[in-house]
Write a protein that holds these residues in place. Sequence first.
Motif, PDB file in Angstrom:
ATOM      1  N   GLU A 180      30.204 -23.930  -3.200  1.00 54.61           N
ATOM      2  CA  GLU A 180      29.226 -25.243  -2.866  1.00 54.61           C
ATOM      3  C   GLU A 180      28.430 -24.885  -1.599  1.00 54.61           C
ATOM      4  O   GLU A 180      27.307 -24.971  -1.479  1.00 54.61           O
ATOM      5  N   PHE A 181      29.346 -24.222  -0.712  1.00 52.97           N
ATOM      6  CA  PHE A 181      28.792 -23.946   0.616  1.00 52.97           C
ATOM      7  C   PHE A 181      27.687 -22.746   0.331  1.00 52.97           C
ATOM      8  O   PHE A 181      26.327 -22.822   1.060  1.00 52.97           O
ATOM      9  N   THR A 182      27.867 -22.141  -0.457  1.00 53.08           N
ATOM     10  CA  THR A 182      27.140 -20.843  -0.677  1.00 53.08           C
ATOM     11  C   THR A 182      25.649 -21.365  -1.390  1.00 53.08           C
ATOM     12  O   THR A 182      24.420 -20.751  -1.031  1.00 53.08           O
ATOM     13  N   GLN A 183      25.843 -22.417  -2.241  1.00 50.10           N
ATOM     14  CA  GLN A 183      24.477 -22.927  -2.686  1.00 50.10           C
ATOM     15  C   GLN A 183      23.764 -23.906  -1.715  1.00 50.10           C
ATOM     16  O   GLN A 183      22.603 -23.803  -1.927  1.00 50.10           O
ATOM     17  N   CYS A 184      24.408 -24.210  -0.684  1.00 47.20           N
ATOM     18  CA  CYS A 184      23.703 -25.177   0.217  1.00 47.20           C
ATOM     19  C   CYS A 184      23.184 -24.466   1.353  1.00 47.20           C
ATOM     20  O   CYS A 184      22.267 -24.936   1.923  1.00 47.20           O
ATOM     21  N   LEU A 185      23.710 -23.373   1.543  1.00 42.67           N
ATOM     22  CA  LEU A 185      23.478 -22.575   3.002  1.00 42.67           C
ATOM     23  C   LEU A 185      21.961 -22.115   2.985  1.00 42.67           C
ATOM     24  O   LEU A 185      21.467 -22.294   4.060  1.00 42.67           O
ATOM     25  N   PRO A 186      21.408 -21.663   2.005  1.00 40.09           N
ATOM     26  CA  PRO A 186      20.125 -21.136   2.014  1.00 40.09           C
ATOM     27  C   PRO A 186      18.983 -22.334   2.548  1.00 40.09           C
ATOM     28  O   PRO A 186      18.046 -21.972   3.427  1.00 40.09           O
ATOM     29  N   ALA A 187      19.485 -23.639   2.177  1.00 42.81           N
ATOM     30  CA  ALA A 187      18.647 -24.634   2.642  1.00 42.81           C
ATOM     31  C   ALA A 187      18.343 -24.908   3.993  1.00 42.81           C
ATOM     32  O   ALA A 187      17.520 -25.396   4.701  1.00 42.81           O
ATOM     33  N   LEU A 188      19.721 -24.387   4.657  1.00 47.37           N
ATOM     34  CA  LEU A 188      19.705 -24.600   6.089  1.00 47.37           C
ATOM     35  C   LEU A 188      19.021 -23.168   6.927  1.00 47.37           C
ATOM     36  O   LEU A 188      18.410 -23.508   7.851  1.00 47.37           O
ATOM     37  N   LEU A 189      19.279 -22.202   6.263  1.00 49.41           N
ATOM     38  CA  LEU A 189      18.872 -21.186   6.970  1.00 49.41           C
ATOM     39  C   LEU A 189      17.628 -20.433   6.630  1.00 49.41           C
ATOM     40  O   LEU A 189      16.750 -19.691   7.346  1.00 49.41           O
ATOM     41  N   ALA A 190      17.029 -20.702   5.479  1.00 55.28           N
ATOM     42  CA  ALA A 190      15.787 -20.309   5.076  1.00 55.28           C
ATOM     43  C   ALA A 190      15.058 -21.277   4.135  1.00 55.28           C
ATOM     44  O   ALA A 190      15.067 -21.106   3.209  1.00 55.28           O
TER      45      ALA A 190
END
Length: 322
Positions: A180-190
Amino acid sequence: MCSEFDLIHRYFKKSHTDAILGIGDDAALIANTPGCELALSTDTLVSGRHFFADTDPYQLGYKSLAVNLSDMAAMGAKPRWAMLSLTLPEDLAKHPSWLAKFSEGFFVLADKYRVQLIGGDTTAGPLAICVQIIGDVSAGQALRRSGAKPGDDIWVSGQIGSAALALQHECRQIILESDEFTQCLPALLAPVARVELGQHLIGLAHSAIDISDGLLADLGHILANSGQAACINMDALPCAPALKKRLQQPIALQCLLAGGDDYELCFTAPGSRREAIDRLAVALQLPLTRIGEIVNGTGLTVKDAQGNPITMEIKGYDHFRT
């Protein structure tokens, strides 16, 4: 350690195709396209406030331009030029690898949208990044916050809340599964700036804004500038499965409604444009979701599945809220 001017020349000076004069003088010179209006915006990112001090420099360079491109998208403008001001701690200024990765991330996105870096400033101090972006849009055609009308549908692009959810996980305020974290992280970083969408919304939308501080806060800006009210349905809000299944938790609900850092577009359009907007979603391969309606009056009402109003104390991100 290289000098300030060596640093600029080595990492940030590139050839320009349409700037009359770019980096290397007291000011840049640009020629605007006849029949167009300039759109200008500035965003500042400060270490410890907008990003963690150990954030990967490539991602930081990328995001520092992406958040500015999002402002151009909200106006329907074509991004053209940018200026970058960097305040660098001495330890970073001494490390070519950090600067190389930062500039690489910045220029990957700049090259994608043909944005030219034409100037800026560098100085020593706590890490901070300020980007000014300049674009153009046909005269009289820019999307604004002030055009919403009663009866307009309210739409959002993509999904919202993922960036805030990833941040809350990083801060140990909520725990996500690793996938879940892997799926959400791109929205924060890129984050993806919806530049193409913004340009296609000219002639379709009455008003638009990018969601940077949270849906409630940013839609509230449209309402304040348009002198209207709105009602939105929480169940209609597009979000990641990791967020949807946690909406009974107050912190997850806050991520969805007021978390910010989404950089999706929220826009209003008359009901007669629904089919055209649905076709646009297919053409851009981008989900566009109708979440509510502009109504007469003042204020913003959020309703749950049973039609009951939801009260949120925090509407969005505030730099000066303690």
